[in-house]
Structures are given as C-alpha cells and as structure tokens.
Design a protein around this motif. Structure first.
Motif, short mmCIF file in Angstrom:
data_model
loop_
_atom_site.label_atom_id
_atom_site.label_comp_id
_atom_site.label_asym_id
_atom_site.label_seq_id
_atom_site.Cartn_x
_atom_site.Cartn_y
_atom_site.Cartn_z
N LEU A 1 17.47 24.44 6.07
CA LEU A 1 18.65 24.58 6.93
C LEU A 1 18.27 25.26 8.24
CD1 LEU A 1 21.55 25.55 4.51
CD2 LEU A 1 21.51 23.62 6.08
N GLU A 2 17.44 26.29 8.10
CA GLU A 2 17.02 27.03 9.31
C GLU A 2 16.21 26.13 10.23
OE1 GLU A 2 16.75 31.71 8.27
OE2 GLU A 2 15.59 30.33 7.07
N ALA A 3 15.34 25.31 9.59
CA ALA A 3 14.53 24.38 10.39
C ALA A 3 15.43 23.39 11.12
CB ALA A 3 13.54 23.64 9.48
N SER A 4 16.48 22.91 10.43
CA SER A 4 17.42 21.97 11.05
C SER A 4 18.07 22.63 12.27
CB SER A 4 18.54 21.60 10.08
OG SER A 4 18.07 20.76 9.11
N PHE A 5 18.45 23.89 12.08
CA PHE A 5 19.12 24.60 13.16
C PHE A 5 18.18 24.78 14.36
CE2 PHE A 5 20.36 28.52 15.33
CZ PHE A 5 21.62 28.13 15.75
N ILE A 6 16.94 25.15 14.06
CA ILE A 6 15.96 25.34 15.14
C ILE A 6 15.77 24.03 15.91
CG2 ILE A 6 13.51 25.81 15.62
CD1 ILE A 6 13.71 27.81 13.19
N THR B 1 32.37 18.85 12.95
CA THR B 1 31.46 17.72 12.72
C THR B 1 30.05 18.21 12.41
OG1 THR B 1 32.75 16.48 14.33
CG2 THR B 1 30.66 15.51 13.65
N LEU B 2 29.60 19.22 13.17
CA LEU B 2 28.26 19.77 12.92
C LEU B 2 28.15 20.32 11.51
CD1 LEU B 2 27.00 21.73 16.07
CD2 LEU B 2 25.91 19.81 14.92
N ALA B 3 29.19 21.08 11.10
CA ALA B 3 29.17 21.68 9.76
C ALA B 3 29.19 20.60 8.69
CB ALA B 3 30.38 22.59 9.59
N GLU B 4 29.99 19.56 8.91
CA GLU B 4 30.05 18.46 7.93
C GLU B 4 28.70 17.77 7.81
OE1 GLU B 4 33.27 15.93 9.10
OE2 GLU B 4 34.78 17.24 8.21
N ALA B 5 28.03 17.63 8.95
CA ALA B 5 26.72 16.97 8.93
C ALA B 5 25.65 17.86 8.31
CB ALA B 5 26.31 16.57 10.34
N MET B 6 25.81 19.17 8.43
CA MET B 6 24.78 20.10 7.92
C MET B 6 24.89 20.34 6.42
SD MET B 6 24.53 22.92 10.96
CE MET B 6 23.17 23.89 10.39
N ILE B 7 26.10 20.23 5.90
CA ILE B 7 26.28 20.49 4.47
C ILE B 7 25.86 19.25 3.68
CG2 ILE B 7 27.97 21.00 2.67
CD1 ILE B 7 29.59 22.49 4.85
N SER B 8 24.85 19.41 2.86
CA SER B 8 24.32 18.26 2.13
C SER B 8 25.34 17.78 1.09
CB SER B 8 23.01 18.61 1.45
OG SER B 8 23.26 19.46 0.38
N SER B 9 25.16 16.52 0.67
CA SER B 9 26.14 15.90 -0.22
C SER B 9 26.27 16.64 -1.55
CB SER B 9 25.75 14.45 -0.47
OG SER B 9 24.47 14.40 -1.04
N LEU C 1 28.36 30.04 19.40
CA LEU C 1 29.13 29.43 18.30
C LEU C 1 28.20 28.71 17.31
CD1 LEU C 1 32.21 27.85 20.11
CD2 LEU C 1 32.23 29.76 18.51
N ARG C 2 27.22 28.02 17.82
CA ARG C 2 26.26 27.31 16.94
C ARG C 2 25.52 28.30 16.07
NH1 ARG C 2 24.78 24.42 21.69
NH2 ARG C 2 22.77 25.49 21.73
N SER C 3 25.10 29.40 16.71
CA SER C 3 24.35 30.42 15.97
C SER C 3 25.22 31.01 14.86
CB SER C 3 23.88 31.49 16.95
OG SER C 3 23.24 32.51 16.25
N ALA C 4 26.47 31.31 15.22
CA ALA C 4 27.39 31.88 14.23
C ALA C 4 27.65 30.89 13.09
CB ALA C 4 28.71 32.24 14.91
N LEU C 5 27.81 29.62 13.47
CA LEU C 5 28.04 28.58 12.46
C LEU C 5 26.84 28.48 11.51
CD1 LEU C 5 29.88 26.09 11.59
CD2 LEU C 5 28.30 24.73 12.92
N ASN C 6 25.67 28.52 12.10
CA ASN C 6 24.45 28.42 11.30
C ASN C 6 24.37 29.57 10.29
OD1 ASN C 6 21.73 27.55 10.63
ND2 ASN C 6 21.10 29.42 11.69
N HIS C 7 24.65 30.80 10.76
CA HIS C 7 24.60 31.95 9.85
C HIS C 7 25.63 31.82 8.74
CE1 HIS C 7 22.46 34.15 13.23
NE2 HIS C 7 21.62 34.08 12.22
#
Lengths: 189, 536
Positions: free
Chosen positions: A98-103, A21-29, A67-73
């Motif tokens: 993307l980095e700002a979103s992750f932070i 779900t996090l990855a789906e939300a992070m990947i822009s349309s 896991l979040r950190s790995a997903l972000n990378h």
C-alpha cells in the motif's frame, strides 16, 4: 477566519469524490467487505476540518497533497486494525504494498514536469476524472475502477459484480459512455 | 481533456455479447502491446467496435497514470500456507517462486500462472482450463516416478491457478543444451568433470530416455503431459537426474502461444503439428485437449531430443549437424513424423529406441565400422559357398555333402548376427525378432529341401535345382519380415529376391552360383546401408 473555513469546506467538497474514488481503487477486493471507502474518506475530511486553519494557508496543490497523505494514513491504519482484528491469512495485505502504491501515486501526481503549471494541469485532469467517476451508478463506477484503475480483466469484474461476462461488459461500456459524457460537460462548463 | 469523438452514440446499441467479445479483444490487444507482440487479433471495422475501441482507449489513457501507481504488477501473491515468496524464475506463462511451507518447514517451488496470460480469455474457458489443470495435476501426483517432479498442492489465488512442487536445485535441459552454457571461467566440480567425460549425445539421449519412460508411466495411467519441452525438464545438480515438471499446464501454454508470439519459441516449436495448428487458429481449450494424444507427446519428446542435441528447437534449426549420430537423427525423424500413425507407437518404444542406441556394444560405439566389415567378409564367403555347391553338383558328389555345403552358408550369417547383437533389455525384442526370422529361414529351407527330396527322390539333383528358386522366395519373405522392425530398404531387397527366384528357375544349371552371387550382393548392400546407419 470564517471565510477561510468556508474556502476549506468548498475545497473539501471539491475533493470529496476524488478521494472517494482513490480510496475505492486502493482498497483491494478481499478487504472491500470489511472496509468502507466512504468511512475512510469521511475520517480524512474530518481531520481536514480539524486542521482547517493550517489548510487555508496552503495552495491548491499542497492542499490536495495533504489530503492524499491523510487518506493514505487512514487506509493503512484501517488495514492494520483489520489485520489485528481478524487474523485471517486470506486477508493479509502487505502494508509495504500500500505504501509503495502511495509513493508511486505521489510520483505520478508530483511528476517531473518542467513547469508547475503542467503539474497543476495534470493533477486537475486526474481530479476531474476521479471526481466524474463518482457520478456513475454504483456498478458502473466499480466496473470502470476495476478495469481502468486496477487493471482487472472482464472475467474478474464479472466475478466481483456477480454478473455474467456480457452483462459486465455492458455495464462497463455504458459506464465509459457516461464518464465521457460527464467529462465533456465539465469541460464545457 | 475531453475528446468529442470519444463520446458514445446513443442510437447505436450493440448487444452485451458483442460488447463482451470486443472487451476481450481489447484486453488481448493491450496485453499484446505490453509484450511487444505483433500477433494481436484485429478488431472488426463495424461502427460498434470502432465506438467501443475509441471509448476504451480514451478512458484507458486518462486512467493510465493512476493505474501505474495503484497496480503493483510485480508483487508476489500471498499464499496462506507459505511465508514470503521469493521469485526465482519467470517463463512465458508462469512465475516460479521459492518459499517455505509454514507447517512442514520444507522449501517448495511455487508456480503461479501469470494473470496477464489469461487476459482476453472468457471466464468459462479459464474455469474449464483450471478444472482440467487441477484434475491432471492431481492425477499426475498419483504417479510417483523418480523422474517426475512431485506436486504437493494445487490452488487458486485471485483467479490465477498455482501449484507447489519439490524445489529442484539444478538447471533446465533448455539451459544445459545451449552451446554457451559451458562456463569456462569457473573451476569445474568433480561431478562436472565426471559428467563432461560422457559425450554430449549420450548424455542428452540418456536424459530423454529416462524422461520418456516417465512419460510412458503417466500414459499408462491415462494422463497426457501435453507440454513436453526442454524448459520443463529439470536436471538435478547433485544427482544429475532429469525430472519432468509442469503437468496439466499445457492448456495455459497453448492459450498463451496462440495469443501472443512470445510463446512460439517456447511451446509451438515442440508441439505436434496437429496441436500447433489448433493453437494457431485460437481453438477452444476443449478442441486442443481433444487433439492431444500419446503420439503428440511422442512428437514433443522427439523435438525435445532434437533441441537437447543441437541447442535449437527443430523449427529454428537449419538441419541436423552431421557431427551427431545418424541413428539419433532417425529416432528424431520417426518420432516427429507429420502423420501421427508413423511415429513411435508409445513413449516406451521411443525410450527403447534410445536405449538400443545408448546400450549398443562398446566395440560398436568405438568401432562403428565393425558390422560393415563383418558383412563385407560374409559376402565373398556366401559367393564361395554357392560356387562350392555348384562344383559338388558338377562332381556328382553324394547328396549329404551337397546338403551340408548348402547349409554351411548359414554359419557366417549367424556368426555375423551373433557378433553384432546388442544384449540389453531394450533390444531384447529386436534380437529375438532377428533370430526368429533367420532361424525360421533356415528351418523353412531345410523343410523345403526335405520335401523336394521326397518329391524328386528319383533325381536328388533335380530337387536341389528346384530348391534354389524356393530358397530365394523364402529369403524374400524373410527380408520382408525384417523390413518391419529394421531397415525399411529390406522391403526392396525382398522384392529383388522375388525377381531373383524367377531368374533362378530359368537358369537351373548355375542356380547355386547365381544364388551365391546375389546373396553376396545383398550383403554388400546391407553393409553399405549399415555403414550409413552407424556412421557417427
């Protein structure tokens, strides 16, 4: 060793829908056609398996953080790779965004609560919700993610799903009903 | 974590259309909550809407921490033709960025409609607005005018319309008209010193006059601006040139103003009443567009002039400051009449009115009482003229002398008009109108006297006695004709002269003196009205 591996596998199974779900939300349309959230999550889980020994020693919170950190990378790498592959300006995505979103996500999840138990409780709530989203049908999940995690309007959602606005509103409403039902069941359990 | 009340009831099955309406209302309510507005539409009390609202809030609250992390609401969009966008301004409806066009290497201003301003509006409505916006901006781009900001490109990014235009280094008229804009702490530049020598009313009226001519130019191409306000008028610092911007954005602004109270001060205050009412009742973009007309743009020009002069929009202001010229108040009042047919017929007419005031003779600018003085001098002269004619009639003087005495009365009148004329392009039609009326008056009177002399050739004095009531009727008609383009009180003076004509017919023996007396009285009334007119 085998026991710890089994624990890690269980935890990864637990976090898989959350990460998805996090990855789906992070990947822009604009990138959705080129990047598959499930591939990125799969790669993240594979990395986690490779580091099972290290992860087995971690607490639940630290495990999720890793896991979040790995997903972000992995998301960042995928976006950079895509940029290099297709020099299409329409698909330009700022790595800094993307980095700002992750932070910000880290700030939310490891927030300034006074007690670690509150942080845990909050993260657990987030995990349950993100996980429950994966139980929805494809369209319902996409609609709820776009609406409530990406803050998109009904108009945008209808456009993304290729539906009329009333049809998209119906999908969204039923998705929310399903989500609420699923969350209740999980809490009852 | 879960709320049992939030769970849906399976037996209720609202239609998708109702759900879409509820969804849009919820979006609007959320948007209003974020902007602090109190004007959010209320959700109806039906079971379906309550259920929808509960579910919406339940999921939204759960998701809000993650949404806050994922949605970078301040990130500028990425436009293919441009480099990094740097935010330079933010209005109720759009965000303005500065960026360099990659190919042209030109610094442009880019305005992007804020996506949150379009929440709660259906896809079809937004699409219609976008199409009309693109069409109007493209049409406006055809009208190359020195007082219109040129638009280079129109587009859409992530469902938000944007356009690029010339980057104007300067300030908006809105900022300039604020009373606290004078930065006394800084040393003014030579241009600032030069500008400060121009009195504020003249300077502001000059800006609006130029903008009105630009608006007239686009009107002649069949394009309406629809959103003229001080915020959309840029003053270029280097040249002190006013430039009108934001063509085609009226619908987005009206939509914004109707949905949230944040837009009220910025837009509704300058909107013609017929448009403001439509915007307030959430009329469709088509309905708002149908209400837009040349006269609604004229209203906005008048409201903008008012704001430029007073520093406040007409709806915020307590009244027109007495220190400002009354003539400008009259121009504002005429252009802002409730009834569109009572406003200036075109932006050009509005501009002409302003130009007439701006180009008034220097003596009139510095000695506003001169016209009043001239009228006060003419009054006794006309009375004396009447007395001389009466005296010549009593003396049984020869007819040519009486005729000469009668028509000498026109001399001080024409001298006054000549002295108070405004020889400029804008007042040319008014000047011609005035001279036509009074030369027509003189020629008509001469023809009348000649006809009466022929009719009463046996008794020329009888002809002159009959002439005075006829002369009063001709004067009445002339004053009526003047009331159209000049002071409306001339209409009542014209009525009075019709009554005077009847009176003069009743007292033929003293009609020259009576005529002179009423002519003098008329001059005094005009002088008083004139003083009020020019009193600055």
């Amino acid at each position: 060793m085998e026991e710890s591996g089994t624990d890690v596998a269980k935890s990864l199974d637990h976090f898989r829908p959350v990460l998805l779900t996090l990855a789906e939300a992070m990947i822009s349309s604009t990138l959705r056609g080129d990047l598959e959230a499930s591939d990125i999550v799969q790669q993240t889980l594979l990395e986690a398996h490779c580091n099972a020994e290290q992860l087995a020693l971690m607490s639940h919170g630290a495990f999720f953080s890793w896991l979040r950190s790995a997903l972000n990378h992995n998301v960042l790498d995928a976006v950079k790779h895509l940029k290099a592959q297709k020099n299409d300006v329409r698909r330009r995505v700022r790595a800094s965004d993307l980095e700002a979103s992750f932070i910000r996500l880290e700030q939310v999840l490891v927030a300034d609560e006074t007690s670690p138990s509150e942080v845990m409780q909050r993260n657990e709530q987030v995990c349950i919700m993100l996980s429950a989203l994966q139980t929805l049908s494809d369209n319902q999940r996409k609609a709820v993610i776009m609406k409530h995690l990406n803050g998109r309007s009904l108009r945008d959602i209808a456009g993304e799903l290729g539906l009329s606005e009333p049809a998209a509103a119906g999908v969204l409403h039923r998705g929310r009903q399903q989500l609420a039902k699923c969350l209740k069941e999980q809490c009852d359990d | 974590m879960t709320d049992s009340n939030a769970l849906g009831h399976e037996d209720e099955a609202p239609t998708d259309e109702l759900l879409a309406d509820l969804e849009r209302l919820a979006e609007t309510r959320n948007s209003s909550r974020r902007t602090g507005s109190q004007d959010a539409p209320s959700i109806s009390d039906s079971a379906a809407s309550s259920e929808h609202q509960r579910l919406y809030m339940f999921v939204d609250e759960l998701a809000s921490p993650i949404r806050a992390a994922l949605v970078a609401d301040e990130a500028p969009p990425i436009l293919p033709e441009y480099g990094e966008l740097e935010e330079v301004g933010r209005g109720g409806m759009g965000i303005v960025y500065r960026s360099t066009h990659q190919k042209m290497q030109r610094v442009d201003a880019i305005k992007v409609i804020r996506p949150d301003r379009l929440t709660g509006v259906s896809f079809d409505a937004v699409k219609q607005m976008q199409n009309r916006f693109e069409r109007e901006v493209r049409l406006a781009a055809y009208v190359a005018h020195e007082h219109i900001v040129p638009v280079y490109q129109v587009g859409e990014i992530d469902g938000c319309p944007w356009f690029s235009m010339q980057f104007v280094i300067g300030t908006t008229l809105n900022e300039l008209s604020k009373p606290d804009v004078s930065n006394t702490s800084q040393v003014p530049s030579p241009l600032e010193v030069l500008k400060s020598e121009v009195p504020v009313p003249e300077r502001m009226a000059g800006y609006i006059e130029k903008i009105a001519r630009a608006v007239d130019a686009v009107h002649r191409h069949g394009i309406l601006h629809g959103d003229i306000k001080p915020h959309n008028i840029l003053i270029e610092t280097e040249t002190d040139r006013p430039l009108l911007s934001d063509f085609g954005l009226a619908e987005f602004d009206a939509c914004d103003a109707s949905m949230t109270s944040t837009g009220v001060a910025g837009t509704l205050a300058y909107m013609a009443p017929e448009l403001a009412q439509a915007a307030k009742r959430n009329a469709s973009p088509d309905e708002i567009a149908a209400n837009r007309s040349v006269s609604s743009d004229v209203y906005s020009l008048g409201a903008t002039l008012w704001a430029a002069l007073t520093g406040r929009s007409p709806r915020e202001a307590d009244g027109f400051p007495s220190t400002l010229p009354v003539e400008l108040l009259r121009i504002c009042q005429k252009s802002m009449a409730e009834d569109p047919s009572s406003r200036h017929a075109s932006a050009k007419e509005f501009a002409d009115d302003l130009a007439t005031w701006l180009n008034r003779p220097r003596w009139n600018r510095f000695f506003p009482g001169l016209r009043h003085l001239l009228w006060m001098v003419v009054a006794p002269l006309l009375f004396a003229n009447g007395a001389v004619v009466w005296f010549l009639l009593r003396l049984r003087a020869s007819e040519p002398w009486v005729w000469l005495a009668i028509f000498v009365g026109y001399a001080p009148l024409f001298a006054t008009f000549g002295a108070s004329q405004q020889f400029n392009r804008a007042s040319e039609s008014a000047r011609r109108g005035l001279w036509s009326i009074w030369i027509g008056h003189a020629v008509g009177s001469l023809a009348c006297l000649t006809s009466l002399s022929i009719m009463f050739h046996a008794d020329p004095y009888r002809a002159i006695a009959v002439f005075y009531p006829c002369w009063a009727v001709i004067s009445s008609v002339a004053l009526f004709a003047k009331s159209g383009n000049f002071w409306t009180a001339y209409r009542w003076i014209g009525v009075a002269w019709s009554v005077i004509a009847v009176l003069l017919a009743a007292i033929p023996t003293v009609s020259p003196i009576a005529f002179g007396f009423f002519a003098a009285l008329t001059c005094i009334i005009i002088a008083r009205g004139d003083r009020e007119f020019w009193n600055a």
